[in-house]
Design an enzyme around this catalytic site. Sequence first.
Site, PDB file in Angstrom:
ATOM      1  N   LYS A   1       0.830  -1.212   0.000  1.00  0.00           N
ATOM      2  CA  LYS A   1       0.000   0.000   0.000  1.00  0.00           C
ATOM      3  C   LYS A   1       0.869   1.270   0.000  1.00  0.00           C
ATOM      4  CE  LYS A   1      -3.749  -2.503   2.277  1.00  0.00           C
ATOM      5  NZ  LYS A   1      -4.746  -2.521   3.374  1.00  0.00           N
TER       6      LYS A   1
ATOM      7  N   TYR B   1     -12.104  -3.945  -3.677  1.00  0.00           N
ATOM      8  CA  TYR B   1     -12.688  -3.976  -2.332  1.00  0.00           C
ATOM      9  C   TYR B   1     -14.218  -4.110  -2.360  1.00  0.00           C
ATOM     10  CZ  TYR B   1      -8.330  -2.778   0.136  1.00  0.00           C
ATOM     11  OH  TYR B   1      -7.075  -2.797   0.688  1.00  0.00           O
TER      12      TYR B   1
ATOM     13  N   HIS C   1      -1.873  -5.748   1.365  1.00  0.00           N
ATOM     14  CA  HIS C   1      -3.097  -6.544   1.200  1.00  0.00           C
ATOM     15  C   HIS C   1      -2.652  -7.884   0.641  1.00  0.00           C
ATOM     16  CE1 HIS C   1      -7.008  -7.933  -0.194  1.00  0.00           C
ATOM     17  NE2 HIS C   1      -6.340  -8.338  -1.272  1.00  0.00           N
TER      18      HIS C   1
ATOM     19  N   GLU D   1      -8.612 -11.229  -8.102  1.00  0.00           N
ATOM     20  CA  GLU D   1      -7.770 -10.051  -7.890  1.00  0.00           C
ATOM     21  C   GLU D   1      -6.609  -9.991  -8.898  1.00  0.00           C
ATOM     22  OE1 GLU D   1      -6.736 -10.262  -3.731  1.00  0.00           O
ATOM     23  OE2 GLU D   1      -8.809  -9.908  -3.100  1.00  0.00           O
TER      24      GLU D   1
ATOM     25  N   ASN E   1      -2.069  -0.756   7.106  1.00  0.00           N
ATOM     26  CA  ASN E   1      -1.495  -2.046   7.525  1.00  0.00           C
ATOM     27  C   ASN E   1      -0.524  -2.595   6.485  1.00  0.00           C
ATOM     28  OD1 ASN E   1      -3.377  -2.739   5.636  1.00  0.00           O
ATOM     29  ND2 ASN E   1      -4.515  -4.182   6.916  1.00  0.00           N
TER      30      ASN E   1
END
Length: 137
Positions: free
Chosen positions: A9, A49, A115, A126, A112
Amino acid sequence: METTLVLIKPGGVSRNLIGEICRRIELRGLELAALKLINADRAVVEEHYAEHKERPFFGSVCDYLVSGPVVALVVKGENSVKAIRAMMGATNPIEATPGTVRGDMALSIEDNLVHSSSDVEAAAREIGLWFPEGLAR
Ligand code: CMP
């Protein structure tokens, strides 16, 4: 042999953690099958998402993913989906075990760092979304 998707991210990219995260994946014996540094399309992120569409954090997590460059990578290897999930650690870094990426390098659930696909079906979906051009190997 399985393939799974990992996203580093914007926080992980800005903190220069691309090398450290890829190093851990390769050291584990898993193979990078595709890798790119991109500014993600919001439409791709919203599709990525989609399962969280009704959750209160949907808007903010999508905003975050388009706030700066991300690294998308496909990891190939035996049981790679589960192996990568375990290496990344719990979604909330406060609950992540030391030795995992999140347990060693993250503190907040909003950032975080990474992913990773939750199961084989999610991984296929994905990977198709982030790598419509196909894999390098
Ligand atoms: P990720 O594995 O990318 O999947 C959805 C993301 O939403 C998650 O990691 C977190 O970064 C983010 N998120 C923000 N708030 C929450 C929350 N309360 N529960 C789960 N995920 C959250």
